[in-house]
Design a protein around this motif. Structure first.
Motif, mmCIF file in Angstrom:
data_model
loop_
_atom_site.group_PDB
_atom_site.id
_atom_site.type_symbol
_atom_site.label_atom_id
_atom_site.label_comp_id
_atom_site.label_asym_id
_atom_site.label_seq_id
_atom_site.Cartn_x
_atom_site.Cartn_y
_atom_site.Cartn_z
ATOM 1 N N TYR A 155 17.226 52.667 33.751
ATOM 2 C CA TYR A 155 17.164 51.318 33.166
ATOM 3 C C TYR A 155 18.525 50.908 32.609
ATOM 4 O O TYR A 155 18.968 49.765 32.790
ATOM 5 C CB TYR A 155 16.109 51.283 32.064
ATOM 6 N N ALA A 156 19.213 51.855 31.943
ATOM 7 C CA ALA A 156 20.531 51.543 31.391
ATOM 8 C C ALA A 156 21.519 51.201 32.509
ATOM 9 O O ALA A 156 22.338 50.292 32.377
ATOM 10 C CB ALA A 156 21.048 52.719 30.568
ATOM 11 N N ALA A 157 21.436 51.942 33.629
ATOM 12 C CA ALA A 157 22.335 51.671 34.751
ATOM 13 C C ALA A 157 22.055 50.298 35.345
ATOM 14 O O ALA A 157 22.988 49.531 35.664
ATOM 15 C CB ALA A 157 22.178 52.760 35.811
ATOM 16 N N GLU A 158 20.782 49.953 35.506
ATOM 17 C CA GLU A 158 20.433 48.642 36.050
ATOM 18 C C GLU A 158 20.851 47.524 35.099
ATOM 19 O O GLU A 158 21.318 46.470 35.540
ATOM 20 C CB GLU A 158 18.931 48.578 36.318
ATOM 21 N N LEU A 159 20.690 47.776 33.818
ATOM 22 C CA LEU A 159 21.096 46.770 32.827
ATOM 23 C C LEU A 159 22.604 46.565 32.865
ATOM 24 O O LEU A 159 23.090 45.422 32.807
ATOM 25 C CB LEU A 159 20.646 47.203 31.438
ATOM 26 N N ALA A 160 23.368 47.679 32.974
ATOM 27 C CA ALA A 160 24.824 47.569 33.044
ATOM 28 C C ALA A 160 25.247 46.844 34.320
ATOM 29 O O ALA A 160 26.170 46.015 34.304
ATOM 30 C CB ALA A 160 25.455 48.955 32.992
ATOM 31 N N ARG A 161 24.570 47.128 35.439
ATOM 32 C CA ARG A 161 24.895 46.456 36.687
ATOM 33 C C ARG A 161 24.593 44.958 36.608
ATOM 34 O O ARG A 161 25.372 44.122 37.088
ATOM 35 C CB ARG A 161 24.110 47.084 37.835
ATOM 36 N N GLU A 162 23.478 44.624 35.948
ATOM 37 C CA GLU A 162 23.119 43.210 35.792
ATOM 38 C C GLU A 162 24.150 42.478 34.930
ATOM 39 O O GLU A 162 24.551 41.348 35.253
ATOM 40 C CB GLU A 162 21.736 43.100 35.164
ATOM 41 N N LYS A 163 24.598 43.124 33.845
ATOM 42 C CA LYS A 163 25.612 42.502 32.999
ATOM 43 C C LYS A 163 26.924 42.338 33.751
ATOM 44 O O LYS A 163 27.623 41.326 33.597
ATOM 45 C CB LYS A 163 25.820 43.345 31.741
ATOM 46 N N ALA A 164 27.276 43.345 34.580
ATOM 47 C CA ALA A 164 28.505 43.242 35.360
ATOM 48 C C ALA A 164 28.404 42.097 36.365
ATOM 49 O O ALA A 164 29.378 41.350 36.569
ATOM 50 C CB ALA A 164 28.771 44.564 36.082
ATOM 51 N N GLU A 165 27.242 41.934 36.995
ATOM 52 C CA GLU A 165 27.052 40.829 37.937
ATOM 53 C C GLU A 165 27.149 39.483 37.235
ATOM 54 O O GLU A 165 27.746 38.530 37.763
ATOM 55 C CB GLU A 165 25.700 40.978 38.629
ATOM 56 N N GLN A 166 26.562 39.394 36.038
ATOM 57 C CA GLN A 166 26.650 38.147 35.284
ATOM 58 C C GLN A 166 28.090 37.835 34.886
ATOM 59 O O GLN A 166 28.525 36.679 34.950
ATOM 60 C CB GLN A 166 25.761 38.233 34.036
ATOM 61 N N ALA A 167 28.827 38.888 34.471
ATOM 62 C CA ALA A 167 30.226 38.681 34.109
ATOM 63 C C ALA A 167 31.043 38.229 35.312
ATOM 64 O O ALA A 167 31.904 37.343 35.208
ATOM 65 C CB ALA A 167 30.809 39.968 33.526
ATOM 66 N N GLU A 168 30.776 38.822 36.488
ATOM 67 C CA GLU A 168 31.487 38.436 37.698
ATOM 68 C C GLU A 168 31.154 36.999 38.096
ATOM 69 O O GLU A 168 32.033 36.229 38.503
ATOM 70 C CB GLU A 168 31.126 39.395 38.832
ATOM 71 N N GLU A 169 29.880 36.641 37.963
ATOM 72 C CA GLU A 169 29.471 35.271 38.273
ATOM 73 C C GLU A 169 30.131 34.280 37.330
ATOM 74 O O GLU A 169 30.587 33.198 37.753
ATOM 75 C CB GLU A 169 27.955 35.157 38.172
ATOM 76 N N LYS A 170 30.229 34.638 36.063
ATOM 77 C CA LYS A 170 30.892 33.770 35.096
ATOM 78 C C LYS A 170 32.372 33.622 35.439
ATOM 79 O O LYS A 170 32.942 32.525 35.355
ATOM 80 C CB LYS A 170 30.727 34.340 33.686
ATOM 81 N N ARG A 171 33.012 34.734 35.847
ATOM 82 C CA ARG A 171 34.423 34.674 36.214
ATOM 83 C C ARG A 171 34.638 33.777 37.430
ATOM 84 O O ARG A 171 35.573 32.972 37.481
ATOM 85 C CB ARG A 171 34.940 36.082 36.508
ATOM 86 N N LEU A 172 33.739 33.902 38.422
ATOM 87 C CA LEU A 172 33.858 33.070 39.616
ATOM 88 C C LEU A 172 33.652 31.595 39.279
ATOM 89 O O LEU A 172 34.351 30.726 39.819
ATOM 90 C CB LEU A 172 32.837 33.527 40.662
ATOM 91 N N GLU A 173 32.710 31.313 38.383
ATOM 92 C CA GLU A 173 32.490 29.927 37.970
ATOM 93 C C GLU A 173 33.728 29.363 37.270
ATOM 94 O O GLU A 173 34.114 28.210 37.495
ATOM 95 C CB GLU A 173 31.275 29.848 37.046
ATOM 96 N N GLU A 174 34.343 30.177 36.420
ATOM 97 C CA GLU A 174 35.555 29.728 35.734
ATOM 98 C C GLU A 174 36.682 29.486 36.731
ATOM 99 O O GLU A 174 37.450 28.520 36.594
ATOM 100 C CB GLU A 174 35.975 30.769 34.698
ATOM 101 N N GLU A 175 36.786 30.368 37.742
ATOM 102 C CA GLU A 175 37.816 30.162 38.763
ATOM 103 C C GLU A 175 37.559 28.889 39.556
ATOM 104 O O GLU A 175 38.490 28.132 39.854
ATOM 105 C CB GLU A 175 37.863 31.373 39.704
ATOM 106 N N ARG A 176 36.299 28.654 39.917
ATOM 107 C CA ARG A 176 35.977 27.430 40.658
ATOM 108 C C ARG A 176 36.266 26.193 39.810
ATOM 109 O O ARG A 176 36.786 25.186 40.317
ATOM 110 C CB ARG A 176 34.505 27.461 41.087
ATOM 111 N N ALA A 177 35.924 26.266 38.520
ATOM 112 C CA ALA A 177 36.194 25.127 37.640
ATOM 113 C C ALA A 177 37.694 24.888 37.508
ATOM 114 O O ALA A 177 38.161 23.738 37.534
ATOM 115 C CB ALA A 177 35.563 25.365 36.269
ATOM 116 N N ALA A 178 38.467 25.977 37.367
ATOM 117 C CA ALA A 178 39.915 25.840 37.251
ATOM 118 C C ALA A 178 40.512 25.263 38.538
ATOM 119 O O ALA A 178 41.409 24.405 38.502
ATOM 120 C CB ALA A 178 40.547 27.191 36.935
ATOM 121 N N LYS A 179 40.007 25.720 39.683
ATOM 122 C CA LYS A 179 40.499 25.204 40.959
ATOM 123 C C LYS A 179 40.162 23.729 41.114
ATOM 124 O O LYS A 179 40.986 22.937 41.608
ATOM 125 C CB LYS A 179 39.880 26.012 42.106
#
Length: 217
Positions: A155-179
């Motif tokens: 469960y901890a591994a899945e939770l960490a993976r989910e948080k990493a995916e959310q962080a990556e999605e947030k980073r991509l959104e910020e990059e798209r907004a900046a572009k």
């Protein structure tokens, strides 16, 4: 007799249920802390802020004494013929401003208390939701044959993976907004340059027409 004891027991049961509610406890804490803080606010207002307010009023209004800061509606005098505030009817501007400051301080304190209580309630509710989610996930994994420690680790591994995916999605959104912002700024700069070029061309054309007319004249 039994009915009375049953009614009494039911009454105290309802009372216990009432006083153990989260909202009631939060309100009680807020009221007690606010009441205890009132003495501090009053002391700050009466012994520090009010003298400062009266001093500032004296500087702004050019008064030499605090007694001149009052607006007298009816003047009263003592036995020696001196002006007496006790025997006069007047408007105390310093006391009025002091009351306003006192109200603002109390309102600010209550706002901070309510904000802290709401924040604590949100944190408690979030922790409860996370606990229930983890409990359900561990139960599910244990049903698949995993040990408790293995289920928690999964469960901890899945939770960490989910948080990493959310962080990556947030980073991509910020990059798209900046572009997108860069593209908008580039488009705006291009339009501005085209407008300036048209203005220069128009100005040049007008100069040529002026010169042509001058030569014919």
């Amino acid at each position: 007799m039994k009915e009375k004891r049953g009614a009494l027991k039911s009454f105290f049961g309802e009372f216990k249920k009432f006083i153990t509610r989260g909202n009631v406890l939060d309100l009680a804490v807020g009221v007690m802390v606010g009441g205890a803080f009132t003495a501090i606010v009053n002391a700050l207002s009466n012994y520090i802020l009010k003298p400062l307010i009266n001093w500032l009023l004296a500087l702004l209004l050019g008064k030499d004494t605090l007694s001149e800061l009052f607006t007298f509606l009816k003047r009263g005098y003592d036995e020696n013929g001196a002006l007496s505030l006790e025997n006069s009817i007047y408007i105390d501007w310093g006391a009025f401003l002091n009351a306003v400051v006192n109200f603002l301080l109390l309102a600010f304190v209550l706002f901070c208390i309510v904000k802290a209580i709401n924040k604590f309630s949100e944190m408690k509710e979030k922790a409860r939701e996370e606990y229930l989610t983890e409990k359900a996930a561990v139960k599910k994994y244990r049903g698949e044959g995993l040990k408790r420690s293995e289920a928690r680790a999964r469960y901890a591994a899945e939770l960490a993976r989910e948080k990493a995916e959310q962080a990556e999605e947030k980073r991509l959104e910020e990059e798209r907004a900046a572009k997108a912002r860069e593209e908008e700024e580039a488009l705006a700069a291009q339009k501005k340059a085209e407008e300036e070029a048209r203005e220069r061309d128009n100005h040049k054309l007008l100069e040529e027409i002026r010169d042509l007319l001058r030569d014919r004249g």
